[in-house]
Design a protein around this motif. Structure first.
Motif, PDB file in Angstrom:
ATOM      1  N   ALA A 187       0.819  -1.225   0.000  1.00 35.58           N
ATOM      2  CA  ALA A 187       0.000   0.000   0.000  1.00 35.58           C
ATOM      3  C   ALA A 187       0.852   1.274   0.000  1.00 35.58           C
ATOM      4  CB  ALA A 187      -0.926   0.001   1.212  1.00 35.58           C
ATOM      5  N   GLY A 188       2.052   1.187   0.529  1.00 37.18           N
ATOM      6  CA  GLY A 188       2.971   2.321   0.504  1.00 37.18           C
ATOM      7  C   GLY A 188       2.470   3.548   1.244  1.00 37.18           C
ATOM      8  N   PHE A 189       3.004   4.685   0.848  1.00 38.79           N
ATOM      9  CA  PHE A 189       2.679   5.963   1.484  1.00 38.79           C
ATOM     10  C   PHE A 189       2.143   6.914   0.416  1.00 38.79           C
ATOM     11  CE2 PHE A 189       6.157   3.821   3.586  1.00 38.79           C
ATOM     12  CZ  PHE A 189       5.821   3.868   4.926  1.00 38.79           C
ATOM     13  N   PRO A 190       0.790   6.885   0.198  1.00 41.48           N
ATOM     14  CA  PRO A 190       0.213   7.785  -0.812  1.00 41.48           C
ATOM     15  C   PRO A 190       0.452   9.247  -0.429  1.00 41.48           C
ATOM     16  CG  PRO A 190      -1.385   6.133  -0.057  1.00 41.48           C
ATOM     17  CD  PRO A 190      -0.211   6.065   0.869  1.00 41.48           C
ATOM     18  N   THR A 191       0.129  10.139  -1.337  1.00 46.07           N
ATOM     19  CA  THR A 191       0.452  11.566  -1.194  1.00 46.07           C
ATOM     20  C   THR A 191       0.192  12.124   0.216  1.00 46.07           C
ATOM     21  OG1 THR A 191      -0.035  11.843  -3.514  1.00 46.07           O
ATOM     22  CG2 THR A 191       0.087  13.857  -2.206  1.00 46.07           C
ATOM     23  N   HIS A 205       4.355  14.584  -1.183  1.00 46.75           N
ATOM     24  CA  HIS A 205       4.962  13.503  -1.974  1.00 46.75           C
ATOM     25  C   HIS A 205       4.318  12.168  -1.664  1.00 46.75           C
ATOM     26  CE1 HIS A 205       8.364  11.972   0.911  1.00 46.75           C
ATOM     27  NE2 HIS A 205       7.227  12.081   1.529  1.00 46.75           N
ATOM     28  N   SER A 206       4.566  11.217  -2.568  1.00 51.14           N
ATOM     29  CA  SER A 206       4.126   9.844  -2.339  1.00 51.14           C
ATOM     30  C   SER A 206       5.341   8.939  -2.431  1.00 51.14           C
ATOM     31  CB  SER A 206       3.082   9.432  -3.376  1.00 51.14           C
ATOM     32  OG  SER A 206       3.640   9.469  -4.673  1.00 51.14           O
ATOM     33  N   GLU A 207       5.285   7.854  -1.659  1.00 52.98           N
ATOM     34  CA  GLU A 207       6.357   6.861  -1.648  1.00 52.98           C
ATOM     35  C   GLU A 207       5.680   5.489  -1.726  1.00 52.98           C
ATOM     36  OE1 GLU A 207       9.163   8.618   1.771  1.00 52.98           O
ATOM     37  OE2 GLU A 207       7.047   9.048   2.049  1.00 52.98           O
ATOM     38  N   ILE A 208       5.795   4.855  -2.892  1.00 57.50           N
ATOM     39  CA  ILE A 208       5.069   3.603  -3.132  1.00 57.50           C
ATOM     40  C   ILE A 208       6.053   2.545  -3.640  1.00 57.50           C
ATOM     41  CG2 ILE A 208       3.175   2.520  -4.435  1.00 57.50           C
ATOM     42  CD1 ILE A 208       2.011   4.745  -2.802  1.00 57.50           C
TER      43      ILE A 208
END
Ligand code: MN
Length: 298
Positions: free
Chosen positions: A66-70, A115-118
């Motif tokens: 799922a990561g880190f959306p915006t 930012h997003s980190e995916i």
């Protein structure tokens, strides 16, 4: 072993001793990423100027996919270092990229960034770290920027006895890491120590210093001159002095060693914002809600 070593000008060099050991705590972050929080939990709130250290390490996609959306940041720097796997980032400056195994990103959020980190993988092993480094009060509203460091740009030193040292930031012997111009003058190295080896690293006087054992186990010195074992997942916080020793006994030790100049300023943090006062945090939320976080000027 002698407590003090003498240099040519006779000023004694003092070995730094462990003053606290801590273990990470499992947390769920972002859109459901399972990670271990090593700094920034109730056992170890911060190690000035380090506000947070997270380790993500799993071969189960459900733990990371799922990561880190915006999301926003203001007032500090986020540092991502990958050991295995791929992480894609995109941000409000219009830039994007994919962090590869062995690569790093040093992002100065400053006045504000979204930012997003995916993870850029559907399966396989993902292993990396995110560190938060505070900015001095007069630099919290600096323009956002980041330094993307490709794996091949991180110098790797090999000593005669087989110690491997990757220098992300700071200086080891005559080798300087690729990250430059950071306010708190950090050292960030990834060290792999073969069995029965000792690694000694100079650390600037007055700087905070930690070792985080990421694989194997090592021995460190405590304040009573006893050896203390640091197993995988243990963080050691060091007291004042000139250098740190880490030794490996019957198995290899791999660890991150971090140091930086403490700011000694008030820290008010809330979620993705780290400022000096409560008013500044409220301003950050207001700016974020009204869409002005990214364009904010001091
Ligand atoms: Mn972030």
């Amino acid at each position: 072993m002698r407590e003090n070593q003498q240099t040519q000008n006779s000023s004694p060099l003092k070995k730094r001793k462990v003053i606290k050991m801590a273990q990470g705590k499992e947390v769920i972050e972002g859109a459901g990423v399972r990670l271990k929080r090593v700094i920034g939990n109730n056992e170890l709130e911060d190690v000035d100027p380090f506000l947070l250290l997270d380790e993500f390490r799993s071969d189960k996609p459900d733990d990371y996919i799922a990561g880190f959306p915006t999301h926003p940041h203001r007032g500090f720097e986020t540092v991502t270092y990958m050991i295995e796997g791929f992480m894609e980032h995109k941000d409000s400056t219009g830039r994007s990229g994919v962090l590869k195994p062995g690569g790093a990103q040093w992002m100065t959020a400053g006045s504000g960034i979204l930012h997003s980190e995916i993870p850029k993988q559907k399966e396989g092993f993902l292993w990396g770290f995110q560190l938060w480094v505070n900015l001095p009060a007069d630099k919290k509203m600096t323009d956002p920027r980041y330094q993307n460091i490709e794996p091949e740009d991180i110098p790797e030193l090999r000593t005669d006895d087989g110690v491997v040292i990757k220098v992300i930031a700071g200086k080891v012997s005559d080798t300087t890491g690729p990250v430059t111009g950071i306010e708190t003058d950090p050292l960030y190295i990834d060290v792999t120590l073969p069995p029965k080896c000792v690694f000694t690293q100079k650390v600037q006087k007055g700087h905070s210093a930690i070792v985080y054992m990421i694989d194997g186990a090592g021995l460190l010195d405590d304040e009573n001159n006893m050896k203390v074992g640091a197993m995988t997942g243990s963080l050691a916080l060091f007291g004042e002095g000139d250098y740190i020793d880490v030794s490996a006994v019957d198995k290899p030790a791999r660890f991150l060693m971090l140091s930086a100049r403490p700011l000694n300023e008030p820290v008010t943090r809330y979620g993705p914002f780290v400022m000096n006062t409560k008013d500044q945090i409220e301003k950050a939320f207001d700016d974020y809600r009204s869409g002005k976080l990214v364009s904010a000027t001091p």
